[in-house]
Motif scaffolding. Sequence first.
Motif, mmCIF file in Angstrom:
data_model
loop_
_atom_site.group_PDB
_atom_site.id
_atom_site.type_symbol
_atom_site.label_atom_id
_atom_site.label_comp_id
_atom_site.label_asym_id
_atom_site.label_seq_id
_atom_site.Cartn_x
_atom_site.Cartn_y
_atom_site.Cartn_z
ATOM 1 N N TYR A 21 6.093 -1.385 0.986
ATOM 2 C CA TYR A 21 4.801 -1.418 1.668
ATOM 3 C C TYR A 21 4.828 -2.486 2.752
ATOM 4 O O TYR A 21 5.754 -3.302 2.831
ATOM 5 C CB TYR A 21 3.668 -1.703 0.679
ATOM 6 C CG TYR A 21 3.647 -3.121 0.137
ATOM 7 C CD1 TYR A 21 2.834 -4.097 0.718
ATOM 8 C CD2 TYR A 21 4.442 -3.495 -0.956
ATOM 9 C CE1 TYR A 21 2.816 -5.397 0.226
ATOM 10 C CE2 TYR A 21 4.423 -4.777 -1.445
ATOM 11 C CZ TYR A 21 3.611 -5.741 -0.857
ATOM 12 O OH TYR A 21 3.603 -7.023 -1.321
ATOM 13 N N LEU A 35 -2.044 6.062 3.287
ATOM 14 C CA LEU A 35 -1.028 6.741 2.489
ATOM 15 C C LEU A 35 -0.521 7.968 3.235
ATOM 16 O O LEU A 35 -1.324 8.802 3.662
ATOM 17 C CB LEU A 35 -1.608 7.181 1.144
ATOM 18 C CG LEU A 35 -2.154 6.060 0.256
ATOM 19 C CD1 LEU A 35 -2.840 6.662 -0.963
ATOM 20 C CD2 LEU A 35 -1.045 5.114 -0.166
ATOM 21 N N PRO A 36 0.793 8.113 3.390
ATOM 22 C CA PRO A 36 1.340 9.268 4.109
ATOM 23 C C PRO A 36 1.298 10.531 3.266
ATOM 24 O O PRO A 36 0.960 10.494 2.075
ATOM 25 C CB PRO A 36 2.783 8.841 4.388
ATOM 26 C CG PRO A 36 3.118 7.944 3.234
ATOM 27 C CD PRO A 36 1.843 7.198 2.931
ATOM 28 N N SER A 41 7.026 9.176 5.378
ATOM 29 C CA SER A 41 7.074 7.738 5.117
ATOM 30 C C SER A 41 5.823 7.094 5.692
ATOM 31 O O SER A 41 5.027 7.741 6.380
ATOM 32 C CB SER A 41 8.316 7.114 5.768
ATOM 33 O OG SER A 41 8.103 6.893 7.151
ATOM 34 N N ARG A 42 5.653 5.811 5.421
ATOM 35 C CA ARG A 42 4.471 5.123 5.927
ATOM 36 C C ARG A 42 4.457 5.058 7.450
ATOM 37 O O ARG A 42 3.419 4.802 8.062
ATOM 38 C CB ARG A 42 4.363 3.733 5.303
ATOM 39 C CG ARG A 42 5.449 2.739 5.691
ATOM 40 C CD ARG A 42 5.307 1.477 4.808
ATOM 41 N NE ARG A 42 6.063 0.335 5.284
ATOM 42 C CZ ARG A 42 7.343 0.117 5.023
ATOM 43 N NH1 ARG A 42 8.028 1.002 4.283
ATOM 44 N NH2 ARG A 42 7.952 -0.968 5.485
ATOM 45 N N TYR A 49 -1.787 2.916 13.347
ATOM 46 C CA TYR A 49 -1.729 1.541 12.851
ATOM 47 C C TYR A 49 -2.113 0.513 13.914
ATOM 48 O O TYR A 49 -2.975 -0.351 13.681
ATOM 49 C CB TYR A 49 -0.303 1.308 12.331
ATOM 50 C CG TYR A 49 -0.044 0.044 11.574
ATOM 51 C CD1 TYR A 49 0.153 -1.157 12.234
ATOM 52 C CD2 TYR A 49 0.062 0.053 10.187
ATOM 53 C CE1 TYR A 49 0.426 -2.318 11.540
ATOM 54 C CE2 TYR A 49 0.337 -1.096 9.477
ATOM 55 C CZ TYR A 49 0.520 -2.290 10.166
ATOM 56 O OH TYR A 49 0.796 -3.426 9.461
ATOM 57 N N THR A 61 0.111 -0.216 4.516
ATOM 58 C CA THR A 61 0.702 1.113 4.386
ATOM 59 C C THR A 61 1.738 1.078 3.272
ATOM 60 O O THR A 61 2.404 0.056 3.065
ATOM 61 C CB THR A 61 1.360 1.593 5.695
ATOM 62 O OG1 THR A 61 2.397 0.678 6.070
ATOM 63 C CG2 THR A 61 0.343 1.685 6.820
ATOM 64 N N ASP A 63 4.900 3.359 1.180
ATOM 65 C CA ASP A 63 5.762 4.531 1.021
ATOM 66 C C ASP A 63 5.540 5.133 -0.363
ATOM 67 O O ASP A 63 5.433 4.409 -1.362
ATOM 68 C CB ASP A 63 7.237 4.142 1.165
ATOM 69 C CG ASP A 63 7.643 3.946 2.616
ATOM 70 O OD1 ASP A 63 7.036 4.596 3.485
ATOM 71 O OD2 ASP A 63 8.568 3.157 2.873
#
Length: 274
Positions: A21, A35-36, A41-42, A49, A61, A63
């Motif tokens: 994170y 959250l992706p 991925s993030r 962002y 964020t 992963d």
Amino acid sequence: MNGTITPSTQYLDVPGGRLAYDDTRQGAGTPVVLLPGMLDSRRAYRHLYPLLTVAGRRVITMDLRGFGESSIVWDDYSPSAVATDVLALLDHLGIERAVLVGQSYTGATVVKLAGDAPQRVAGIALIDAFVEQRANALMKGVMAVMGAAMVRWPAVWGYYLRKMAFPGSRPADLDTYVDGLVAALHTPGRRTATRGHVNGDSAPIGWSAAVRCPALVLMGSKDPDFPRPEAVADLQAEKLGARKIMIEGSGHYPMADNPQAVADALLPFLAELA
């Protein structure tokens, strides 16, 4: 990132594996957790962002299990399991309440956590999520075939992202980004994680009934994953008592193809929660 805070990757060990994170640690108001979606991925939020951090928000964020820089092999990859990871991360960071943003696969995650731990969730936002989506038999069959193909041939995921997911404008870095995602699917053990995501219950029916916090539903007007995107957004908004905002011209990833519109929708919602 145009003067924004760019934190380095941090890790949290939880039962079953390690989560990656990042956290700006600075910012006003309630922290925001992004959250992706599935197999991502993030960095899916790489364009949104900076807009949130420039506006003064603390942004985290994470992963998901099996992807990004998190551990690959777990015994459960479901949105419900990811909800326990988010709660563990909030505990680790000493955050009493957060706003949770889930995209696609993790829309179910933020709904689950808001229902199970209402004292920890100040509000939720869904971006092109599958929550409360009751697919017909044809759509279920198509998704099953697509899912099995992605497990066996990662290039199928790349084809979807390049040719289908962005029916309007495309982020300038899309090809490079997709190349990285497809390459990651070839990592040893990743097939297990891919299968876990494909088989996860990302479209739960009824979970919304337990949600009492403010909610926001965002949906790309041209999302190819839904025959009628606005109808899906309307149903989610009804079930959650949420505000609905359509991101005109966007596909399944509006935070990538129209991040400014997503920021313009999220920031007033965040300000109201403060």
